[in-house]
Write a protein that holds these residues in place. Structure first.
Motif, PDB file in Angstrom:
ATOM      1  N   THR A  87       0.847  -1.185   0.000  1.00 14.45           N
ATOM      2  CA  THR A  87       0.000   0.000   0.000  1.00 14.45           C
ATOM      3  C   THR A  87       0.889   1.246   0.000  1.00 14.45           C
ATOM      4  N   TYR A 113      -9.496  -0.325   0.078  1.00 14.69           N
ATOM      5  CA  TYR A 113     -10.041  -0.196  -1.275  1.00 14.69           C
ATOM      6  C   TYR A 113      -8.997  -0.581  -2.305  1.00 14.69           C
ATOM      7  N   ASP A 114      -7.777  -0.181  -2.079  1.00 13.38           N
ATOM      8  CA  ASP A 114      -6.678  -0.405  -3.028  1.00 13.38           C
ATOM      9  C   ASP A 114      -5.551  -1.169  -2.347  1.00 13.38           C
ATOM     10  N   MET A 115      -5.567  -2.554  -2.355  1.00 15.70           N
ATOM     11  CA  MET A 115      -6.656  -3.342  -2.877  1.00 15.70           C
ATOM     12  C   MET A 115      -6.900  -4.582  -2.039  1.00 15.70           C
ATOM     13  N   GLU A 149       2.650  -0.440  -6.098  1.00 14.54           N
ATOM     14  CA  GLU A 149       2.448   0.989  -5.875  1.00 14.54           C
ATOM     15  C   GLU A 149       3.627   1.836  -6.331  1.00 14.54           C
ATOM     16  N   GLU A 173      -8.203  -5.460  -8.535  1.00 13.79           N
ATOM     17  CA  GLU A 173      -8.219  -4.029  -8.249  1.00 13.79           C
ATOM     18  C   GLU A 173      -9.667  -3.578  -8.074  1.00 13.79           C
ATOM     19  N   PRO A 174      -9.893  -2.477  -7.344  1.00  9.57           N
ATOM     20  CA  PRO A 174     -11.275  -2.057  -7.074  1.00  9.57           C
ATOM     21  C   PRO A 174     -12.036  -1.664  -8.333  1.00  9.57           C
ATOM     22  N   SER A 331      -2.419  -0.493 -13.244  1.00  5.39           N
ATOM     23  CA  SER A 331      -2.403  -1.701 -12.423  1.00  5.39           C
ATOM     24  C   SER A 331      -1.468  -2.695 -13.094  1.00  5.39           C
ATOM     25  N   PRO A 354      -9.020   6.004  -2.720  1.00  3.74           N
ATOM     26  CA  PRO A 354      -7.709   5.360  -2.740  1.00  3.74           C
ATOM     27  C   PRO A 354      -6.601   6.366  -2.457  1.00  3.74           C
ATOM     28  N   HIS A 355      -5.627   5.945  -1.672  1.00  2.00           N
ATOM     29  CA  HIS A 355      -4.447   6.757  -1.361  1.00  2.00           C
ATOM     30  C   HIS A 355      -4.788   7.990  -0.523  1.00  2.00           C
ATOM     31  N   GLU A 359     -10.038   6.426   2.775  1.00  4.90           N
ATOM     32  CA  GLU A 359     -10.182   5.234   1.933  1.00  4.90           C
ATOM     33  C   GLU A 359     -11.216   4.294   2.542  1.00  4.90           C
TER      34      GLU A 359
END
Length: 386
Positions: A87, A113-115, A149, A173-174, A331, A354-355, A359
């Motif tokens: 992450t 969420y990621d991921m 990432e 991935e979301p 991705s 995300p990020h 999140e």
């Protein structure tokens, strides 16, 4: 779906606890021990799902690649499931600005969420098949990546080699925009600019100096002016540094440009423009180098059939497919799609942020989207993508 999995076979509570356990292990890319603890957790789950394990030791400051292989009812090239276990959130985020919490039907946490949510659902689906005495129709390899990432510099070659041995790639991935599945992705490149000037005392001898920062500032304006929203081409100078002391004309400055392009042709165009940059001040040196690059990939007829199949499986659920999208973010599916391996992305959770420090995921998506994974494993065939 008359022959499908009943919603009662999964509970929201059990899936949410499964996701929480993933989120509880903080795993920023640069923390090798943290990433490998995440890999250890995923390995235990995959073993419980009946997988044989392959682990590729990380190099160059990255954690391990984890691969779990599960036999199918049929032999031959099967399904590659891609996910990343790193992450962007530093250790301490969970105890600080983004604690695990439930609010208004959403669960919050770093990487949820990621991921990590998508990873948890894919493995939960395989575990369910194993626990109920069933197997996927095709063999399944689950590949968890430690460095996505930062562009997957260590993992890319392994991802591409693995993808070539499979018929289909599914990426956890979301989902985007309220539940859209991803059928293509833009390319992403990083370019590094460095300016080298001439130092001088900023007071008594200022005229003798040539400022690397001044030159970089002008280059930033030139580079960002290449952005063309109408063509979905964006250039963002995301980081910049330079100088050593306020009373010294700076001798050096560095910047990183993050480039998003929709096609290989657009990438070649932007690459040519960036590599042709010249200094505004002839007494300052400018160097431009290409860093990591994720190639774009476009929807193919095989990807369309994958999307149509998944969308049909989602019909009548609380979270049907909200449509298809070409995603701007990158991705590891970029690598597999660019190789021509049919790749359906965005099969993970539905949520937002995300990020960021907000999140989150929609808790109500966990049951229907995990059910989708089960049905994909049970029904996908090589004929569908032939």
């Amino acid at each position: 779906m008359s022959d499908g999995l009943a919603f009662s076979d999964f509970t929201t509570e059990s899936l949410l606890e499964t996701v929480r356990q993933w989120v509880a292990i903080e795993s920023p890319t640069q923390d090798v021990a943290g990433v490998n603890r995440m890999a250890d957790h995923a390995e235990r789950l995959l073993v419980a799902a009946g997988a044989s394990i392959e682990r590729i030791p990380g190099t160059d400051g990255y954690g391990d690649i984890l691969i779990g292989r599960i036999a199918g009812d049929e032999e031959g090239p099967g399904i590659l499931v891609l996910g990343h276990i790193d992450t962007v959130h530093p250790v301490g985020t969970l105890a600080g600005p983004l604690p695990w919490r439930i609010e208004d039907g959403r669960a919050y946490g770093p990487g949820i969420y990621d991921m990590k949510g998508g990873n948890a659902m894919a493995v939960a689906a395989l575990t369910h098949l194993h626990d109920t005495g069933r197997r996927p129709r095709l063999p399944v390899s689950v590949m968890f990546i430690p460095d996505e990432e930062v562009g997957s510099p260590f993992s890319r070659a392994h991802i591409e080699a693995e993808a070539k041995r499979h018929a289909i790639v599914l990426v956890a991935e979301p989902s985007g925009e309220g539940g859209k599945l991803t059928v293509g992705r833009h390319g992403i490149a990083r370019y590094y600019l460095e300016t080298t000037g001439k130092p001088a005392h900023a007071g008594a001898y200022h005229t003798r100096g040539r400022s690397a920062i001044r030159e970089m500032a002008r280059q930033v304006l030139t580079v960002e002016a290449m952005t063309d929203y109408g063509r979905t081409i964006t250039l963002n100078v995301g980081t910049i540094s330079g100088g050593t002391h306020e009373n010294m004309v700076p001798i050096s400055s560095r910047a990183c440009v993050y480039v998003l392009v929709p096609t290989a042709e657009a990438e070649a165009e932007v690459r040519g423009q960036l590599l042709a940059l010249q200094p505004h001040d002839p007494d300052v040196k400018l160097d431009v180098t290409l860093g990591l690059y994720r190639p774009s990939y476009a929807k193919t007829p095989a990807i369309q059939r994958l999307y149509d199949h998944a969308a049909a499986l989602l019909e009548g659920t609380e979270w049907p497919a909200a449509g298809e999208r070409i995603a701007g973010g990158g991705s590891d599916g970029n690598f597999t799609g660019a190789l021509g391996v049919p790749t359906l992305d965005g099969l993970g959770v539905i949520g937002d942020g995300p990020h960021t420090h907000y999140e989150n995921i929609e808790i109500s998506c966990l049951v229907p989207r995990t059910r989708l994974w089960v049905r994909l494993f049970e029904t996908l065939s090589r004929d569908l993508v032939a």
